[in-house]
Each structure stands twice: as C-alpha cells, then as structure tokens.
Design a protein around this motif. Structure first.
Motif, PDB file in Angstrom:
ATOM      1  N   ALA A  45      29.768   6.012   2.035  1.00  0.00           N
ATOM      2  CA  ALA A  45      31.130   5.734   2.502  1.00  0.00           C
ATOM      3  C   ALA A  45      31.125   5.338   3.968  1.00  0.00           C
ATOM      4  N   PRO A  46      31.989   4.412   4.363  1.00  0.00           N
ATOM      5  CA  PRO A  46      32.077   4.035   5.770  1.00  0.00           C
ATOM      6  C   PRO A  46      32.739   5.131   6.594  1.00  0.00           C
ATOM      7  N   SER A  47      32.628   5.006   7.895  1.00  0.00           N
ATOM      8  CA  SER A  47      33.227   5.982   8.797  1.00  0.00           C
ATOM      9  C   SER A  47      34.728   6.019   8.603  1.00  0.00           C
ATOM     10  N   GLY A  48      35.265   7.241   8.610  1.00  0.00           N
ATOM     11  CA  GLY A  48      36.711   7.367   8.532  1.00  0.00           C
ATOM     12  C   GLY A  48      37.319   7.714   9.868  1.00  0.00           C
ATOM     13  N   GLY A  49      36.508   7.710  10.906  1.00  0.00           N
ATOM     14  CA  GLY A  49      36.987   8.096  12.227  1.00  0.00           C
ATOM     15  C   GLY A  49      37.405   6.913  13.066  1.00  0.00           C
ATOM     16  N   ARG A  50      37.339   7.113  14.367  1.00  0.00           N
ATOM     17  CA  ARG A  50      37.842   6.099  15.290  1.00  0.00           C
ATOM     18  C   ARG A  50      36.810   5.037  15.636  1.00  0.00           C
ATOM     19  N   HIS A  51      35.587   5.195  15.156  1.00  0.00           N
ATOM     20  CA  HIS A  51      34.549   4.237  15.499  1.00  0.00           C
ATOM     21  C   HIS A  51      33.891   3.707  14.223  1.00  0.00           C
ATOM     22  N   VAL A  52      33.286   2.545  14.351  1.00  0.00           N
ATOM     23  CA  VAL A  52      32.690   1.889  13.194  1.00  0.00           C
ATOM     24  C   VAL A  52      31.387   2.545  12.777  1.00  0.00           C
ATOM     25  N   ALA A  53      30.759   3.289  13.630  1.00  0.00           N
ATOM     26  CA  ALA A  53      29.519   4.012  13.322  1.00  0.00           C
ATOM     27  C   ALA A  53      28.429   3.081  12.815  1.00  0.00           C
TER      28      ALA A  53
END
Length: 334
Positions: free
Chosen positions: A245-253
């Motif tokens: 899964a992709p990052s769900g936060g404030r950054h693209v990681a």
C-alpha cells in the motif's frame, strides 16, 4: 413462497462499468499524488485499499438470494407432499416417524434459506456503499488527473507559471475536500463491514444451533481444516496488500507505493478491457488466472483449482488437500 430474488445477470452491466472505473482511478491518481501534495497521496491510498467491483458483489448477493429461494421452494414442496398423504392409507409408528423427520428436514431447509437471505442482504448492503465509494473516488481521480495535466505544461514556462500556481491551489483545495468525503465513506465502510461480519457470524452460529436441534449436527472439528486453510490464504493476501500500500501520510515516501497502485490499476484495466472485447462482458474468460491459478499483478501467489461451468476437467495448477473441503451435509443426522 418467493422472496423475489433478482437475477445475478441483471447486475452484469454494473459489474462491467465498475471493472473499468475502479482500476482506471488507480491509474489516474498517480500523477496527482506526485503533484498536489498530502491530500492527493492519501486519496491514492484510499483508492488502492478500496479496489473492488460492487457490481460483482451484488451478483454474488443475488446468487445467495436465489439459493435461499430454492431452499424455501424445496421446504414448501416437501410440506405439500407430506400434507397430501392419505392419512387412512398410511398410519402407525413408521408414518409418524416419517412425518416427524420430514418436519425436521423442512426446518433445516428454511434455516439454511434464512441464513442465505442474511448473507445476500449483507452483500447488497456493503455493495451499495462501495458503489458510492468507487464512483466518488473515480470522479475525484479524473478531475485531479485533468488538473495535473494542465498544471505541468503551465509550470514549464515563466509566463504561465502564475496560472500553474492557481491550478495547483485549486487542485489542492479539491483534493482536501474530496479526501474528507472519502475518509467519511471509508470510516462508514469499516463500521458497516464489521457490523455485517458480526451479523453474519451470529446468523451462522444460530443456524448451526437450529440445525443441531433438528438432527443435522455439525462437528466443529470437521471445520478446523477448511477454516484454517481459508484463513491462511486470506491473511497472506491481506499482508501482501498492506505491505504494497502507498503512504497514507503527508509524504510520498519514495513513491514506489504510488507507482504500484498505477501499475496494478493498468494491469487490471487491461484484463477487464480484453474481457469486454472478447466476450461482451467481464466474466474472467480472458483472465490468465483461469489458466495458471495465480495472479501476481494482484499479489495473489496462491494457486487454485477451478472447474469452469460445463467442463469436466479443472484448470489451475494445484490440487487442494481433501481436508480443505467441507464434508457433505447430513440431512438425516446420520
């Protein structure tokens, strides 16, 4: 008696539409996720975690309701036959035993029908909310993709850079508003899913209890193998999905998760378009899973055996152990 179960095929058009909309949204959200900041990255995660086909879920729900109708019809038919017996032509202990056992079988049939209705209604309920979710994120992804395609050419030239900034500001506002809507739907889906799981679990427990009182006792030990087998498959699939899964936060990681979202969307979109072109609807005939039994594009590396309708030989690559299948039901309690 009839419950008016719909035909599963009546949802084929809905299934075909969502077979395009959901994976297309996964493709469309990739560029906005890299362009418009944290809200768009969180939208990408929601789209990935809610990749599904509500039309197909409704088709399955309709099949459960049709199954219930068949059990109700069988129970009513058995009752009619018993009621039609000539009491003077057959009486005694054997007649009483037959009538008693017939009543127990009828109760079993109606109990199974009630549980099938419960599952069918549950699937329709969750599918309805998922249809809203997929429609919402597909529309949002399309809008954000269009704005990203406008933004980058404007950003490339000094004269149009102010216009690009205005587009970016508008896109980030739309993304933030859309994210709030999707989060609300996502929370609703989680609550509804947990509630329906508990509801269906309770119905299953209750139906087992009723069946046991009517002579059809299920030994819990018989279910250990199938349950463990299916849970292992499900948890393995869930772990792989969550890991990718992709990052769900404030950054693209790093962005690898977002690239996987788009790649998986493109993979499924291609499969479904080929299916529509080859057979007129999405039915899996153009799907390599039917041949190889695995689906790496969707992180499914667990092979299976499937016997297509009308075929005598199974497809797939692996034979399930005998303990992985439920035993035959015992209607008489023997």
């Amino acid at each position: 008696m009839s419950i008016g179960a719909p035909e599963p095929s009546s949802f084929q058009g809905m299934m075909d539409a969502f077979a395009i909309a959901a994976p297309a949204a996964a493709v469309e959200i990739v560029l906005p996720a890299f362009t418009f900041g944290p809200s768009a990255t969180q939208i990408a995660r929601i789209i990935y975690m809610n990749q599904c086909n509500p039309g197909q879920i409704m088709m399955v729900g309709a099949s459960w309701l049709q199954l219930a109708e068949k059990y109700i019809k069988a129970g009513d038919g058995l009752g009619d036959k018993v009621d039609a017996f000539d009491a003077e032509a057959w009486e005694g202990d054997d007649c009483s035993a037959f009538v008693d056992q017939s009543g127990k079988v009828r109760m079993q049939l109606f109990t199974i029908a009630a549980f099938a209705i419960e599952v069918g209604v549950g699937l329709f309920t969750i599918a309805a909310l998922l249809a809203v979710m997929v429609t919402a994120y597909a529309a949002l992804a399309t809008v954000l993709m269009g704005m990203a395609l406008v933004y980058w050419p404007l950003q490339a030239f000094p004269l149009t850079a102010p216009a690009a900034a205005a587009v970016r500001t508008a896109a980030m506002t739309i993304a933030a508003t859309g994210l709030g809507i999707l989060k609300t739907l996502d929370a609703g889906l989680e609550a509804l899913g947990n509630g329906l799981a508990a509801f269906i679990g309770g119905g299953m427990t209750g139906s087992w209890a009723v069946l046991a009182t009517q002579g059809n006792v299920v030994n819990p030990l018989d279910l250990v193998g199938p349950t463990a087998f299916n849970m292992a498959n499900g948890f393995a699939q869930l772990a792989l999905r969550n890991a990718a899964a992709p990052s769900g936060g404030r950054h693209v990681a790093g962005g690898l998760g977002h690239l996987f979202v788009g790649g998986q969307g493109a993979y499924n979109l291609g499969l479904n378009i080929n299916d529509l072109a080859g057979n007129g609807d999405v039915d899996g005939k153009e799907d390599p899973r039917g041949t190889y039994g695995v689906d790496p594009g969707n992180l499914d590396f667990i092979p299976f055996v499937d016997t297509p309708e009308g075929e005598s030989e199974p497809t797939g690559t692996w034979e399930k152990p005998t303990w992985a299948d439920d035993p035959e039901p015992s209607w008489s309690g023997s």
